[in-house]
Design a protein around this motif. Structure first.
Motif, mmCIF file in Angstrom:
data_model
loop_
_atom_site.group_PDB
_atom_site.id
_atom_site.type_symbol
_atom_site.label_atom_id
_atom_site.label_comp_id
_atom_site.label_asym_id
_atom_site.label_seq_id
_atom_site.Cartn_x
_atom_site.Cartn_y
_atom_site.Cartn_z
ATOM 1 N N UNK A 98 1.484 6.852 -6.771
ATOM 2 C CA UNK A 98 0.404 7.779 -7.095
ATOM 3 C C UNK A 98 0.850 9.226 -6.885
ATOM 4 N N UNK A 99 1.566 9.485 -5.807
ATOM 5 C CA UNK A 99 2.059 10.836 -5.527
ATOM 6 C C UNK A 99 3.029 11.273 -6.615
ATOM 7 N N UNK A 100 3.927 10.379 -7.028
ATOM 8 C CA UNK A 100 4.881 10.706 -8.092
ATOM 9 C C UNK A 100 4.139 10.981 -9.399
ATOM 10 N N UNK A 101 3.103 10.197 -9.702
ATOM 11 C CA UNK A 101 2.320 10.398 -10.916
ATOM 12 C C UNK A 101 1.635 11.760 -10.908
ATOM 13 N N UNK A 105 0.845 -1.204 0.000
ATOM 14 C CA UNK A 105 0.000 0.000 0.000
ATOM 15 C C UNK A 105 0.876 1.249 0.000
ATOM 16 N N UNK A 106 1.958 1.221 0.748
ATOM 17 C CA UNK A 106 2.865 2.368 0.791
ATOM 18 C C UNK A 106 3.518 2.623 -0.558
ATOM 19 N N UNK A 160 1.384 17.320 -12.859
ATOM 20 C CA UNK A 160 1.330 18.735 -12.508
ATOM 21 C C UNK A 160 2.509 19.477 -13.115
ATOM 22 N N UNK A 161 3.699 18.906 -13.025
ATOM 23 C CA UNK A 161 4.893 19.534 -13.593
ATOM 24 C C UNK A 161 4.757 19.702 -15.097
ATOM 25 N N UNK A 162 4.260 18.672 -15.776
ATOM 26 C CA UNK A 162 4.092 18.747 -17.225
ATOM 27 C C UNK A 162 3.052 19.798 -17.579
ATOM 28 N N UNK A 163 1.979 19.860 -16.836
ATOM 29 C CA UNK A 163 0.926 20.835 -17.122
ATOM 30 C C UNK A 163 1.425 22.256 -16.903
ATOM 31 N N UNK A 164 2.203 22.487 -15.854
ATOM 32 C CA UNK A 164 2.700 23.823 -15.551
ATOM 33 C C UNK A 164 3.724 24.262 -16.591
#
Length: 58
Positions: free
Chosen positions: A27-30, A20-21, A35-39
C-alpha cells in the motif's frame, strides 16, 4: 530454565503478521507511485506549440 518449544499460536500469529506487513508495504509503495506520477505528470497543453491535434469527424 530450559528453552521451550514455540507454541502453535505463535507460528500462526507470525504468519498473519508477515501478511499484514507485506500488504502495508504494498500500500505504501502504491501511494508513493501514484504521488510520483501525479507530481511528474506533464501537461502538454502548457508547452509551446504543444496543442494536441484532434481529428474531427464530419
Amino acid at each position: 530454565m530450559g528453552i521451550r518449544a514455540e507454541h502453535e499460536i505463535h507460528t500462526r500469529r507470525r504468519g498473519r503478521n508477515l501478511g499484514v506487513g507485506l500488504l502495508l508495504a504494498a500500500f505504501v509503495v502504491l501511494v508513493m507511485a501514484l504521488t510520483f506520477v501525479k507530481i511528474t505528470n506533464i501537461d502538454f497543453n502548457d508547452l509551446p506549440g504543444g496543442e494536441l491535434q484532434t481529428q474531427e469527424s464530419n
